[in-house]
Design a protein around this motif. Structure first.
Motif, PDB file in Angstrom:
ATOM      1  N   LYS A  70      -1.151  -5.203  -8.177  1.00 45.59           N
ATOM      2  CA  LYS A  70      -0.892  -4.106  -7.686  1.00 45.59           C
ATOM      3  C   LYS A  70      -1.543  -2.738  -8.136  1.00 45.59           C
ATOM      4  CE  LYS A  70       4.027  -5.076  -6.468  1.00 45.59           C
ATOM      5  NZ  LYS A  70       5.342  -4.662  -6.244  1.00 45.59           N
ATOM      6  N   LEU A  71      -2.170  -2.128  -7.144  1.00 42.11           N
ATOM      7  CA  LEU A  71      -2.642  -0.730  -7.459  1.00 42.11           C
ATOM      8  C   LEU A  71      -1.446   0.114  -8.248  1.00 42.11           C
ATOM      9  CD1 LEU A  71      -5.221   1.181  -7.552  1.00 42.11           C
ATOM     10  CD2 LEU A  71      -4.329   1.978  -5.411  1.00 42.11           C
ATOM     11  N   PHE A  72      -1.733   0.748  -9.062  1.00 44.12           N
ATOM     12  CA  PHE A  72      -1.095   1.871  -9.714  1.00 44.12           C
ATOM     13  C   PHE A  72      -1.667   2.897 -10.144  1.00 44.12           C
ATOM     14  CE2 PHE A  72      -2.264   0.152 -13.777  1.00 44.12           C
ATOM     15  CZ  PHE A  72      -2.262   1.121 -14.618  1.00 44.12           C
ATOM     16  N   TRP A  73      -0.831   4.211 -10.062  1.00 48.85           N
ATOM     17  CA  TRP A  73      -1.354   5.363 -10.714  1.00 48.85           C
ATOM     18  C   TRP A  73      -0.228   5.580 -11.869  1.00 48.85           C
ATOM     19  CZ3 TRP A  73      -1.751   9.486  -6.408  1.00 48.85           C
ATOM     20  CH2 TRP A  73      -2.669   9.429  -5.613  1.00 48.85           C
ATOM     21  N   ALA A  74      -0.787   6.029 -13.030  1.00 51.11           N
ATOM     22  CA  ALA A  74       0.108   6.466 -14.049  1.00 51.11           C
ATOM     23  C   ALA A  74      -0.071   7.757 -14.535  1.00 51.11           C
ATOM     24  CB  ALA A  74       0.063   5.578 -15.216  1.00 51.11           C
ATOM     25  N   MET A  75       0.798   8.693 -14.870  1.00 50.21           N
ATOM     26  CA  MET A  75       0.635  10.123 -15.208  1.00 50.21           C
ATOM     27  C   MET A  75       1.789  10.340 -15.894  1.00 50.21           C
ATOM     28  SD  MET A  75       1.386  11.471 -11.214  1.00 50.21           S
ATOM     29  CE  MET A  75       0.865   9.877 -10.403  1.00 50.21           C
ATOM     30  N   SER A  94       3.465   4.392  -0.483  1.00 53.55           N
ATOM     31  CA  SER A  94       4.008   5.811   0.403  1.00 53.55           C
ATOM     32  C   SER A  94       4.102   6.726  -0.766  1.00 53.55           C
ATOM     33  CB  SER A  94       5.482   5.282   0.905  1.00 53.55           C
ATOM     34  OG  SER A  94       6.317   4.712  -0.277  1.00 53.55           O
ATOM     35  N   ILE A  95       4.432   6.742  -1.721  1.00 51.31           N
ATOM     36  CA  ILE A  95       4.519   7.836  -2.915  1.00 51.31           C
ATOM     37  C   ILE A  95       3.146   8.362  -3.094  1.00 51.31           C
ATOM     38  CG2 ILE A  95       5.071   8.484  -5.146  1.00 51.31           C
ATOM     39  CD1 ILE A  95       7.319   6.567  -5.209  1.00 51.31           C
ATOM     40  N   ARG A  96       2.024   7.358  -3.199  1.00 43.85           N
ATOM     41  CA  ARG A  96       0.718   7.781  -3.467  1.00 43.85           C
ATOM     42  C   ARG A  96       0.232   8.425  -2.317  1.00 43.85           C
ATOM     43  NH1 ARG A  96       0.260   2.374  -5.430  1.00 43.85           N
ATOM     44  NH2 ARG A  96      -1.134   2.099  -3.546  1.00 43.85           N
ATOM     45  N   GLN A  97       0.520   7.989  -1.092  1.00 42.95           N
ATOM     46  CA  GLN A  97       0.044   8.760   0.137  1.00 42.95           C
ATOM     47  C   GLN A  97       0.603  10.038   0.321  1.00 42.95           C
ATOM     48  OE1 GLN A  97       1.164   5.713   2.829  1.00 42.95           O
ATOM     49  NE2 GLN A  97      -1.025   5.066   3.169  1.00 42.95           N
ATOM     50  N   GLU A  98       1.761  10.365   0.137  1.00 43.43           N
ATOM     51  CA  GLU A  98       2.503  11.637  -0.016  1.00 43.43           C
ATOM     52  C   GLU A  98       1.834  12.664  -1.072  1.00 43.43           C
ATOM     53  OE1 GLU A  98       6.598  11.970   0.918  1.00 43.43           O
ATOM     54  OE2 GLU A  98       6.892  10.145   1.508  1.00 43.43           O
ATOM     55  N   LEU A  99       1.761  12.123  -2.166  1.00 48.80           N
ATOM     56  CA  LEU A  99       0.963  12.929  -3.060  1.00 48.80           C
ATOM     57  C   LEU A  99      -0.100  13.350  -2.831  1.00 48.80           C
ATOM     58  CD1 LEU A  99       2.296  10.965  -6.667  1.00 48.80           C
ATOM     59  CD2 LEU A  99       2.898  13.435  -5.429  1.00 48.80           C
ATOM     60  N   VAL A 100      -1.019  12.602  -2.116  1.00 47.55           N
ATOM     61  CA  VAL A 100      -2.427  12.802  -1.578  1.00 47.55           C
ATOM     62  C   VAL A 100      -2.383  13.774  -0.662  1.00 47.55           C
ATOM     63  CG1 VAL A 100      -4.486  11.745  -0.371  1.00 47.55           C
ATOM     64  CG2 VAL A 100      -3.613  10.807  -2.484  1.00 47.55           C
ATOM     65  N   VAL A 118      11.711  13.074  -5.813  1.00 48.01           N
ATOM     66  CA  VAL A 118      11.306  11.770  -5.316  1.00 48.01           C
ATOM     67  C   VAL A 118      12.742  11.088  -5.111  1.00 48.01           C
ATOM     68  CG1 VAL A 118      10.203   9.609  -5.479  1.00 48.01           C
ATOM     69  CG2 VAL A 118       9.147  11.592  -6.352  1.00 48.01           C
ATOM     70  N   SER A 119      12.924  10.682  -3.901  1.00 51.04           N
ATOM     71  CA  SER A 119      14.264   9.962  -3.680  1.00 51.04           C
ATOM     72  C   SER A 119      13.952   8.504  -3.261  1.00 51.04           C
ATOM     73  CB  SER A 119      15.228  10.727  -2.651  1.00 51.04           C
ATOM     74  OG  SER A 119      14.374  10.872  -1.390  1.00 51.04           O
ATOM     75  N   ARG A 120      14.833   7.687  -3.555  1.00 50.67           N
ATOM     76  CA  ARG A 120      14.765   6.414  -2.909  1.00 50.67           C
ATOM     77  C   ARG A 120      16.130   5.877  -2.249  1.00 50.67           C
ATOM     78  NH1 ARG A 120      14.664   1.343  -7.231  1.00 50.67           N
ATOM     79  NH2 ARG A 120      15.387  -0.413  -5.614  1.00 50.67           N
ATOM     80  N   THR A 121      15.823   5.393  -1.135  1.00 51.69           N
ATOM     81  CA  THR A 121      17.184   4.425  -0.328  1.00 51.69           C
ATOM     82  C   THR A 121      16.676   3.254  -0.258  1.00 51.69           C
ATOM     83  OG1 THR A 121      15.896   5.257   1.815  1.00 51.69           O
ATOM     84  CG2 THR A 121      17.718   6.878   0.657  1.00 51.69           C
ATOM     85  N   GLY A 122      17.476   2.416  -0.055  1.00 49.89           N
ATOM     86  CA  GLY A 122      17.382   1.015   0.146  1.00 49.89           C
ATOM     87  C   GLY A 122      17.015   0.193  -0.899  1.00 49.89           C
ATOM     88  N   TYR A 129      10.703   5.533   0.101  1.00 48.73           N
ATOM     89  CA  TYR A 129      10.657   6.590  -0.931  1.00 48.73           C
ATOM     90  C   TYR A 129      10.320   8.012  -0.049  1.00 48.73           C
ATOM     91  CZ  TYR A 129      10.565   3.226  -4.633  1.00 48.73           C
ATOM     92  OH  TYR A 129      10.883   2.226  -5.414  1.00 48.73           O
ATOM     93  N   GLN A 130      10.933   9.093  -0.458  1.00 50.10           N
ATOM     94  CA  GLN A 130      10.636  10.461   0.075  1.00 50.10           C
ATOM     95  C   GLN A 130       9.837  11.227  -1.090  1.00 50.10           C
ATOM     96  OE1 GLN A 130      13.612  11.705   2.668  1.00 50.10           O
ATOM     97  NE2 GLN A 130      12.641  10.903   4.246  1.00 50.10           N
ATOM     98  N   VAL A 131       8.903  11.993  -0.694  1.00 49.01           N
ATOM     99  CA  VAL A 131       8.563  13.116  -1.696  1.00 49.01           C
ATOM    100  C   VAL A 131       8.674  14.565  -1.300  1.00 49.01           C
ATOM    101  CG1 VAL A 131       6.539  13.758  -3.106  1.00 49.01           C
ATOM    102  CG2 VAL A 131       6.922  11.516  -2.688  1.00 49.01           C
ATOM    103  N   HIS A 132       9.228  15.377  -2.143  1.00 48.04           N
ATOM    104  CA  HIS A 132       9.543  16.668  -1.453  1.00 48.04           C
ATOM    105  C   HIS A 132       8.991  17.704  -2.622  1.00 48.04           C
ATOM    106  CE1 HIS A 132      11.958  15.228   1.993  1.00 48.04           C
ATOM    107  NE2 HIS A 132      12.838  14.452   1.044  1.00 48.04           N
ATOM    108  N   PRO A 133       8.069  18.595  -2.125  1.00 50.46           N
ATOM    109  CA  PRO A 133       7.802  19.620  -3.035  1.00 50.46           C
ATOM    110  C   PRO A 133       8.747  20.630  -3.043  1.00 50.46           C
ATOM    111  CG  PRO A 133       6.571  19.872  -0.760  1.00 50.46           C
ATOM    112  CD  PRO A 133       7.561  18.494  -0.838  1.00 50.46           C
ATOM    113  N   SER A 134       8.817  21.377  -4.150  1.00 51.38           N
ATOM    114  CA  SER A 134       9.547  22.513  -4.384  1.00 51.38           C
ATOM    115  C   SER A 134       8.575  23.865  -4.257  1.00 51.38           C
ATOM    116  CB  SER A 134      10.130  22.594  -5.532  1.00 51.38           C
ATOM    117  OG  SER A 134      11.045  21.597  -5.455  1.00 51.38           O
TER     118      SER A 134
END
Length: 165
Positions: A70-75, A94-100, A118-122, A129-134
């Protein structure tokens, strides 16, 4: 019990050490502290993650648990819930796409400049996953000082070493 516990108190989630984990039904507020390192990971039957920079670097092993890397990003991130510097390994597309998308959006830009939640359901194949900026704001001094003091070495993931050692 008015005054006994702070308003809005909730039990801390179970600790995952110094690695960010987003549990089902939970939200985690993070601040990205450095750009992600990209690579691939597979798990052995032990279970132990084996990470490599490119598909050509993938070791030949008989004890792989899964079929495909699996492709991963680590930070490194500041986790506001655990109040510590952690390593966030993102394998979810989905998280990587939202960050991009946020990074490429002229109104948001570089995720170092704002917090994300970042929130997780299911669960299982139904996990979302959903990513929401502040709104943009300076990082808290204590978080920046903690990062400067700890400065995890993300490249250690590729040698199986502890980024915090």
């Amino acid at each position: 019990m008015s005054g006994f516990i702070p308003e809005g108190y909730s039990e801390p989630s179970s600790s995952s050490g110094r690695y960010t984990k987003i549990e089902e039904g939970k939200k985690v507020k993070l601040r990205v502290l450095a750009s992600p390192v990209q690579g691939f990971e597979r798990w052995t039957v032990e279970p132990k993650p084996i990470r490599f920079r490119t598909l050509e670097d993938q070791p030949s092993r008989a004890d792989w648990k899964d079929d495909q890397p699996k492709l991963f990003w680590a930070m490194p991130v500041w986790n506001y819930t655990s109040e510590q510097v952690e390593v966030w390994s993102v394998t979810q597309k989905s998280i990587r796409q939202e960050l991009v998308a946020l990074a490429n959006n002229e109104d948001w830009g570089d995720p170092h400049e704002y917090d994300i939640t970042v929130s997780r359901t299911g669960s299982g194949l139904e996990t979302k996953y959903q990513v929401h900026p502040s709104p943009h704001r300076q990082i808290e001094d204590f978080a920046l000082r903690a990062f400067e003091k700890i400065a995890p070495k993300i490249d250690a993931l590729f040698t199986g070493d502890d980024p915090f050692a």
